[in-house]
Design a protein around this motif. Structure first.
Motif, mmCIF file in Angstrom:
data_model
loop_
_atom_site.group_PDB
_atom_site.id
_atom_site.type_symbol
_atom_site.label_atom_id
_atom_site.label_comp_id
_atom_site.label_asym_id
_atom_site.label_seq_id
_atom_site.Cartn_x
_atom_site.Cartn_y
_atom_site.Cartn_z
ATOM 1 N N PHE A 1 0.707 -1.238 0.049
ATOM 2 C CA PHE A 1 -0.054 0.125 -0.007
ATOM 3 C C PHE A 1 0.843 1.327 -0.001
ATOM 4 N N GLU A 2 0.298 2.330 -0.106
ATOM 5 C CA GLU A 2 0.752 3.481 0.068
ATOM 6 C C GLU A 2 0.877 4.174 1.599
ATOM 7 N N LEU A 3 1.926 4.783 2.268
ATOM 8 C CA LEU A 3 1.596 5.267 3.560
ATOM 9 C C LEU A 3 1.875 6.956 3.244
ATOM 10 N N VAL A 4 0.754 7.427 3.868
ATOM 11 C CA VAL A 4 0.978 8.862 3.864
ATOM 12 C C VAL A 4 1.047 9.234 5.494
ATOM 13 N N VAL A 5 2.228 10.055 5.748
ATOM 14 C CA VAL A 5 2.553 10.392 7.207
ATOM 15 C C VAL A 5 2.161 11.823 7.221
ATOM 16 N N HIS A 6 1.202 12.203 7.989
ATOM 17 C CA HIS A 6 0.674 13.597 8.195
ATOM 18 C C HIS A 6 1.472 14.470 8.756
ATOM 19 N N ALA A 7 2.780 14.087 9.400
ATOM 20 C CA ALA A 7 3.904 14.778 9.838
ATOM 21 C C ALA A 7 4.570 15.664 8.554
ATOM 22 N N ASP A 8 4.851 14.861 7.557
ATOM 23 C CA ASP A 8 5.647 15.538 6.478
ATOM 24 C C ASP A 8 4.668 15.405 5.200
ATOM 25 N N GLY A 9 3.614 14.818 4.994
ATOM 26 C CA GLY A 9 2.844 14.738 3.978
ATOM 27 C C GLY A 9 3.439 13.996 2.739
ATOM 28 N N VAL A 10 4.515 13.382 2.978
ATOM 29 C CA VAL A 10 5.125 12.466 1.773
ATOM 30 C C VAL A 10 4.363 11.315 1.781
#
Length: 82
Positions: free
Chosen positions: A53-62
């Motif tokens: 899957f794709e992971l979006v980390v809200h702290a950096d938005g990457v």
């Protein structure tokens, strides 16, 4: 004793995030720690995360593409793909 088996030291992150898969389907998650190579995340039950899957980390938005290398209850050890 440290039971972690990954080669790179992971830094504590403790950020909210999302798993993206199946087009526009997403699942909220908590990112416990992360390195350049992977992360430890936790999903709420009864979520069954796919193997990739794709992971979006809200702290950096990457957005990072990843795959599961370890499952322990609701915690997932993931490796990032290049």
């Amino acid at each position: 004793m440290n039971a972690e088996r990954h080669e790179e030291q992971r830094a504590e992150c403790f950020s909210s995030g999302e798993l993206l898969f199946g087009g526009s389907r997403y699942t909220p998650c908590l990112v416990w720690n992360m390195s350049e190579a992977g992360a430890l995340i936790e999903v709420e039950p009864p979520c069954t995360a796919p193997d990739a899957f794709e992971l979006v980390v809200h702290a950096d938005g990457v957005v990072r593409s990843c795959f599961v290398v370890r499952r322990t209850g609701q915690r997932l050890g993931v490796a990032f793909t290049i």
